[in-house]
Scaffold this active site. Sequence first.
Site, PDB file in Angstrom:
ATOM      1  N   HIS A 165       0.326  -1.101   0.187  1.00 55.79           N
ATOM      2  CA  HIS A 165      -0.054   0.139   0.090  1.00 55.79           C
ATOM      3  C   HIS A 165       0.698   0.771   0.047  1.00 55.79           C
ATOM      4  O   HIS A 165       1.725   0.945  -1.793  1.00 55.79           O
ATOM      5  CB  HIS A 165      -1.563  -0.170   1.319  1.00 55.79           C
ATOM      6  CG  HIS A 165      -2.018   0.587   1.459  1.00 55.79           C
ATOM      7  ND1 HIS A 165      -2.723   1.621   0.087  1.00 55.79           N
ATOM      8  CD2 HIS A 165      -3.108   1.190   1.937  1.00 55.79           C
ATOM      9  CE1 HIS A 165      -3.683   2.326   0.714  1.00 55.79           C
ATOM     10  NE2 HIS A 165      -3.571   2.301   1.698  1.00 55.79           N
ATOM     11  N   ASP A 188       2.369   5.169  -7.145  1.00 50.24           N
ATOM     12  CA  ASP A 188       3.585   4.610  -5.931  1.00 50.24           C
ATOM     13  C   ASP A 188       5.131   4.668  -7.346  1.00 50.24           C
ATOM     14  O   ASP A 188       6.263   4.885  -6.660  1.00 50.24           O
ATOM     15  CB  ASP A 188       3.662   3.771  -5.394  1.00 50.24           C
ATOM     16  CG  ASP A 188       2.978   3.725  -4.012  1.00 50.24           C
ATOM     17  OD1 ASP A 188       1.971   3.590  -4.042  1.00 50.24           O
ATOM     18  OD2 ASP A 188       2.323   5.547  -3.197  1.00 50.24           O
ATOM     19  N   HIS A 201      -3.056  -2.356  -9.186  1.00 53.05           N
ATOM     20  CA  HIS A 201      -4.197  -1.816  -8.385  1.00 53.05           C
ATOM     21  C   HIS A 201      -5.617  -2.535  -8.569  1.00 53.05           C
ATOM     22  O   HIS A 201      -5.670  -3.315  -9.499  1.00 53.05           O
ATOM     23  CB  HIS A 201      -3.821  -0.519  -9.554  1.00 53.05           C
ATOM     24  CG  HIS A 201      -4.969   0.278  -8.267  1.00 53.05           C
ATOM     25  ND1 HIS A 201      -6.144   0.645  -8.155  1.00 53.05           N
ATOM     26  CD2 HIS A 201      -3.847   1.250  -8.150  1.00 53.05           C
ATOM     27  CE1 HIS A 201      -6.353   1.741  -7.402  1.00 53.05           C
ATOM     28  NE2 HIS A 201      -4.941   2.094  -6.684  1.00 53.05           N
TER      29      HIS A 201
END
Length: 433
Positions: free
Chosen positions: A268, A363, A307
């Site tokens: 995460h 990210d 994702h």
Amino acid sequence: MGNETLTITDNRTGKTYEVPVQNGTIKALDLRQIKIGPDDFGLMTYDPAFMNTASCKSKITFIDGDKGILRYRGYPIEQLAERSTYLETAFLLINGELPTRAELEDWTYQVNHHTIIHENIKKFMDGFHYDANPMGMLVGTVGALSTFYKEAKNIHDPENRQKQIYRLIGKMITLAGFAYRHSRGLPFAYPDNELSYAGNFLNMLFRMTEPKYKPHPVLEKALDVLFILHADHEQNCSTNAMRSVGSSHVDPFSAVAGAAAALYGPLHGGANAEVLYMLDLIGTMNNIPDFIKSVKEGKGKLMGFGHRVYKNYDPRAKIIKHLADQVFEVTGRNPKLDMALELERIALSDEYFIKRKLYPNVDFYSGLIYQAMGFPIDMFPVLFAIGRTSGWIAQWQEMLMDGEQKIARPRQIYLGYDKRDYQTLDQRSATAA
Ligand code: SDX
């Protein structure tokens, strides 16, 4: 549209049931009537990791994973990133509308005037090991704030709740700044409330002996945009934690500590750091093909890719990629960008990633910017948490106001032993023998 129901036939009994369809879902509780006998508990759904389960109704953030769309309260993330500020976006997420000028001035004043933390928190910070991970420090100290504001547990009092909201958003940058300074063995730098939210944070990180810290405007703006991009993302893992912990009606500081703990995980919010560790592990461009091969053999993940919702390019990753160019003009280009771009080029043309719809997520590129701005890798999840605090608060408050919500308490499928009797030690050793 026709009859908004499902007709379910239970082939075990031959009975049929009409179950209403609302908002593209059926209520799991409507399945409990489906029984094979009077003692039967009734049907439940089984959905590990909530792959296909809506846990709430929300008006805060909309994502279309196939089209790569992200909107906060209806406003496209691209417009907010270009034209808004983090504090204005935080107001929007929490209150549902963009603020008027007067509302924004008051909101900014209130948040800025809650950046100071109790001096005793410094003692907590000093108590951490010299090389303590700043995200671990943040999780611990934001939870500790609940012990300083005893009235925070009065969560049903709107005025009191609002004051805790000011405190949470205001103090997250101070806790983060103090955690950074501790990890560097530097004296704490106190807030300067004349600076912007992002500028004040940079001040608490990087001010040295100068009487007044002057943030570089390009870096200050880039950080503010990154906070906007990380502000909310509907029912992600840490927001689910915020709602679940908050559903017990604990104070918001404790709930944020739980959410931050969830965000800390490498799958995460910890992924932005894992991307940089991965790039360091790969080392050079020549090693990329072997690394991609190892990922395809299941020996690891391409961190920053994939994702649960986006099966297209994460719109935030696109914005971050453009932001990187502006930052690198000031800081110098992060040499790891070339490796990241090559990884993306290869992955986006490789059947393994295409078949699984794996694209860069928020990210993948953010860490390259953070590193170029001078942040150590272990600070990256902290930066994510600062931005996400407003989203956690918005979702927590929406949960509290939702009459359909109760304390979160899932059911289970029990597959363990049936009843068995206690055995003495002698009996056990005999059985074992
Ligand atoms: C965030 O939910 C949110 O909104 C999160 C977030 C937010 O703003 O809050 O967007 C922030 O957390 C972004 C994600 C950051 N994490 C990473 O970058 C870590 C790497 N990504 C993966 O761990 C993964 O993609 C997840 C955790 C992001 C999503 O996991 P899912 O939805 O459970 O998907 P999965 O693990 O079931 O993967 C499906 C398939 C599997 O292959 P098969 O078993 O079908 O052969 O895709 C593969 C996975 O092995 N896969 C990957 C991969 N991600 C998934 N293979 C290689 N590299 C990857 N990164």
